[in-house]
Scaffold this active site. Structure first.
Site, PDB file in Angstrom:
ATOM      1  N   HIS A  45       0.840  -1.196   0.000  1.00  0.00           N
ATOM      2  CA  HIS A  45       0.000   0.000   0.000  1.00  0.00           C
ATOM      3  C   HIS A  45       0.883   1.257   0.000  1.00  0.00           C
ATOM      4  CE1 HIS A  45       0.612  -0.759   4.396  1.00  0.00           C
ATOM      5  NE2 HIS A  45       0.922   0.519   4.336  1.00  0.00           N
TER       6      HIS A  45
HETATM    7  P1  TYD Z   1      -1.474  -2.868   7.457  1.00  0.00           P
HETATM    8  O1  TYD Z   1      -1.069  -1.439   7.664  1.00  0.00           O
HETATM    9  O2  TYD Z   1      -2.043  -3.245   6.121  1.00  0.00           O
HETATM   10  O3  TYD Z   1      -0.238  -3.827   7.788  1.00  0.00           O
HETATM   11  P2  TYD Z   1       1.178  -3.984   7.033  1.00  0.00           P
HETATM   12  O4  TYD Z   1       1.466  -2.709   6.306  1.00  0.00           O
HETATM   13  O5  TYD Z   1       2.151  -4.282   8.132  1.00  0.00           O
HETATM   14  O6  TYD Z   1       1.072  -5.152   6.113  1.00  0.00           O
HETATM   15  O7  TYD Z   1      -2.513  -3.242   8.617  1.00  0.00           O
HETATM   16  C1  TYD Z   1      -2.966  -4.565   8.813  1.00  0.00           C
HETATM   17  C2  TYD Z   1      -4.261  -4.507   9.612  1.00  0.00           C
HETATM   18  O8  TYD Z   1      -4.034  -3.923  10.885  1.00  0.00           O
HETATM   19  C3  TYD Z   1      -5.349  -3.685   8.926  1.00  0.00           C
HETATM   20  O9  TYD Z   1      -6.584  -4.358   9.136  1.00  0.00           O
HETATM   21  C4  TYD Z   1      -5.366  -2.391   9.701  1.00  0.00           C
HETATM   22  C5  TYD Z   1      -4.872  -2.786  11.068  1.00  0.00           C
HETATM   23  N1  TYD Z   1      -4.093  -1.713  11.721  1.00  0.00           N
HETATM   24  C6  TYD Z   1      -4.627  -1.010  12.774  1.00  0.00           C
HETATM   25  O10 TYD Z   1      -5.765  -1.263  13.222  1.00  0.00           O
HETATM   26  N2  TYD Z   1      -3.877  -0.018  13.359  1.00  0.00           N
HETATM   27  C7  TYD Z   1      -2.630   0.289  12.915  1.00  0.00           C
HETATM   28  O11 TYD Z   1      -1.974   1.213  13.466  1.00  0.00           O
HETATM   29  C8  TYD Z   1      -2.081  -0.436  11.820  1.00  0.00           C
HETATM   30  C9  TYD Z   1      -0.718  -0.139  11.281  1.00  0.00           C
HETATM   31  C10 TYD Z   1      -2.859  -1.437  11.244  1.00  0.00           C
END
Ligand code: TYD
Length: 129
Positions: A45
């Site tokens: 993302h």
């Molecule tokens: P995501 O940012 O997509 O993880 P990564 O970049 O590490 O692969 O987040 C994964 C899940 O966690 C998504 O459902 C959103 C949730 N999340 C939160 O609730 N709070 C946060 O601060 C973060 C970073 C993610």
């Protein structure tokens, strides 16, 4: 890459991070990922307004970044180095070593609407400037 301060000590080193000093924003949120299975890919993302700094607190992993035009890859494996990710930068985190811990400092609270999770949408937004 940001080199963080190190206080060397025979009893163990110390690194500290001050928002607005060692990272170019006030830190509103800190999160970390761990127990990442071998072969897993995280990220996938870009953010519209949130800036981040990624640090390998333990172990190693690779951050592949893409501004819509060019890609670059950074292997993180030192807890005194941070990778600054500005806005509108696609990131994939890959090749996590066993037991690695990825800590992220963020300039904003978690807001799902700040994410661009579709690569084509990102490419179009990036080329709009
Ligand atoms: P995501 O940012 O997509 O993880 P990564 O970049 O590490 O692969 O987040 C994964 C899940 O966690 C998504 O459902 C959103 C949730 N999340 C939160 O609730 N709070 C946060 O601060 C973060 C970073 C993610």
């Amino acid at each position: 890459m940001i080199e963080l301060p190190i206080i060397h000590d025979p009893n163990g080193n110390l690194t500290f991070i001050e928002g607005g000093h060692h990272v170019p924003f006030d830190i509103k949120r800190v999160y970390h990922t761990y127990d990442v299975p071998g072969g897993a890919v995280r990220g996938g993302h870009a953010h519209r307004t949130c800036e981040e700094v990624v640090i390998a607190m333990s172990g190693s992993f690779e951050v592949v970044v893409d501004d819509g035009t060019e890609k670059a890859s950074f292997r993180l494996n030192r807890s005194y180095q941070g990778l600054f990710l500005p806005t509108m930068l696609w990131r994939d985190l890959i090749d996590f070593s066993s037991g690695s811990v990825c800590m992220v400092l963020a300039s904003e609270f978690y807001v799902e609407e700040d994410y661009i999770r579709d690569y084509d949408t990102f490419k179009a937004a990036a080329s709009d400037g």
